[in-house]
Design an enzyme around this catalytic site. Structure first.
Site, mmCIF file in Angstrom:
data_model
loop_
_atom_site.group_PDB
_atom_site.id
_atom_site.type_symbol
_atom_site.label_atom_id
_atom_site.label_comp_id
_atom_site.label_asym_id
_atom_site.label_seq_id
_atom_site.Cartn_x
_atom_site.Cartn_y
_atom_site.Cartn_z
ATOM 1 N N ASP A 61 -10.762 2.556 4.248
ATOM 2 C CA ASP A 61 -11.099 1.123 4.174
ATOM 3 C C ASP A 61 -12.604 0.917 4.029
ATOM 4 O O ASP A 61 -13.044 -0.184 3.694
ATOM 5 C CB ASP A 61 -10.662 0.416 5.473
ATOM 6 C CG ASP A 61 -9.266 -0.175 5.361
ATOM 7 O OD1 ASP A 61 -8.912 -0.635 4.266
ATOM 8 O OD2 ASP A 61 -8.561 -0.204 6.393
ATOM 9 N N GLN A 93 -4.305 -1.653 9.755
ATOM 10 C CA GLN A 93 -4.295 -2.982 9.149
ATOM 11 C C GLN A 93 -4.848 -4.026 10.125
ATOM 12 O O GLN A 93 -4.485 -4.054 11.296
ATOM 13 C CB GLN A 93 -2.854 -3.342 8.716
ATOM 14 C CG GLN A 93 -2.740 -4.604 7.890
ATOM 15 C CD GLN A 93 -3.420 -4.524 6.520
ATOM 16 O OE1 GLN A 93 -3.588 -3.441 5.956
ATOM 17 N NE2 GLN A 93 -3.827 -5.659 5.990
ATOM 18 N N LYS A 141 0.839 -1.202 0.000
ATOM 19 C CA LYS A 141 0.000 0.000 0.000
ATOM 20 C C LYS A 141 0.874 1.252 0.000
ATOM 21 O O LYS A 141 0.630 2.196 -0.757
ATOM 22 C CB LYS A 141 -0.933 -0.018 1.224
ATOM 23 C CG LYS A 141 -2.034 -1.068 1.115
ATOM 24 C CD LYS A 141 -2.823 -1.259 2.409
ATOM 25 C CE LYS A 141 -3.798 -2.424 2.274
ATOM 26 N NZ LYS A 141 -4.569 -2.705 3.495
HETATM 27 N N1 GUN Z 1 -6.815 -6.993 6.429
HETATM 28 C C1 GUN Z 1 -7.202 -7.735 5.359
HETATM 29 N N2 GUN Z 1 -7.745 -6.947 4.405
HETATM 30 C C2 GUN Z 1 -7.699 -5.680 4.878
HETATM 31 C C3 GUN Z 1 -8.106 -4.430 4.340
HETATM 32 O O1 GUN Z 1 -8.651 -4.308 3.221
HETATM 33 N N3 GUN Z 1 -7.877 -3.341 5.142
HETATM 34 C C4 GUN Z 1 -7.298 -3.448 6.371
HETATM 35 N N4 GUN Z 1 -7.140 -2.330 7.085
HETATM 36 N N5 GUN Z 1 -6.928 -4.600 6.900
HETATM 37 C C5 GUN Z 1 -7.113 -5.708 6.147
#
Ligand code: GUN
Length: 288
Positions: free
Chosen positions: A119, A96, A52
């Site tokens: 998100d 995350q 990311k």
């Molecule tokens: N863990 C697995 N997928 C995601 C996501 O799309 N965003 C976040 N913040 N954590 C995750």
């Protein structure tokens, strides 16, 4: 069978965003700034967050990452989120997941200012999504919609079976696929760990969205001829022939199923890259 190439589509979207950011920079506009919080050292989470941040750099966003040991308390994490909420130079914030067990995920998700929630996990955004109002869509489901759109896959009146009911993918994509509009208007069935005879549902599906985290669960005899398959699985399985010691497989037995379906997303290179592209779109929106 045609591959649904999420990697190529994500690159196209990233290029469009990069051009937009360059124009903003040239005219003294706001440059989107994404902040990521990573707690602990789960290898998959580390990879996701690194990708990311790298994608932000690639397209010209500002990015900041805060890393914490698993010993961080819930109070400390909530205080950090509050600080970022109040920092006007940061437009998007993601924490995350998963988080260590001593931290209440709901409290963390609800603490993030919903306007910075790139998100799309905040109850405000989930509620607005369900009501078909403008909002940040959860990045993975958003990516699935973009793939369906790109390949002009008909969804109206189709039987869509979602396998998995997670807060991150299964639950929101089931709402999105049944919403009015395109992609949507599908007849959606959500299957999960209590579903009896999963195959009896998937065999009737025009569209299968597999998001359950079980390697190669969906076999050839569970798929209807000509079905569209979206594989959200990212399962690491041991593979001594690889330098990393593992390889990624989806929730669908790709080799078995590929000649029976009309479209399928590969793993890797399908839904995964689209998640990041859509996170970047949400960040652009938050900065705007
Ligand atoms: N863990 C697995 N997928 C995601 C996501 O799309 N965003 C976040 N913040 N954590 C995750």
């Amino acid at each position: 069978m045609q591959l649904l190439d999420g990697k190529a589509l994500s690159q196209k979207i990233k290029l469009q965003i990069k051009e937009d950011v360059a124009k903003r920079a040239a005219s003294g506009g706001i440059i989107p700034h994404l902040c990521a919080i990573l707690v602990g050292n789960d290898p998959a989470s580390e990879t996701y967050v690194r990708n990311k941040i790298l994608s932000c750099e690639e397209i010209g966003y500002k990015s900041t990452m805060f890393r914490y040991d698993t010993s961080i308390t819930e109070e400390e994490l909530l205080a950090k989120i509050e600080e970022i909420n109040n920092d006007e130079s940061i437009h998007g914030l993601l924490v995350q997941l998963p988080l260590p067990k001593h931290i209440d995920v709901s409290k963390v998700v609800e603490k993030v200012d919903y306007r910075k929630d790139v998100d799309g996990f905040h109850p405000m955004n989930i509620g607005r999504m369900a009501k078909n109002m403008p909002c940040a869509l959860p990045a993975t489901p958003y990516g699935i919609l973009k793939i369906l759109e790109e390949y002009k896959i008909e969804t109206k009146g189709k039987n869509c079976v979602v396998v998995g009911r997670s807060q991150i993918v299964g639950s929101p994509i089931s709402i999105l696929m049944s919403r009015p509009g395109y992609p949507g208007n599908a007849t959606v069935t959500v299957c999960h760990s209590h579903t009896k005879d999963l195959a009896s549902f998937t065999r009737e599906a025009d569209i299968i969205i597999a998001a359950v985290g079980v390697p190669e669960l969906i076999k050839e005899n569970m798929v209807k001829e000509g079905a569209v398959i979206i594989d959200v699985g990212m399962n690491r399985i041991e593979d001594a022939t690889r330098k990393s010691g593992f390889r990624l497989v989806g929730d669908v037995a790709f080799d078995e199923v590929k000649d029976k379906c009309s479209f399928i997303t590969p793993v890797p290179g399908g839904v995964g890259p689209m998640t990041i592209a859509c996170l970047l779109l949400n960040t652009l929106q938050a900065a705007s």
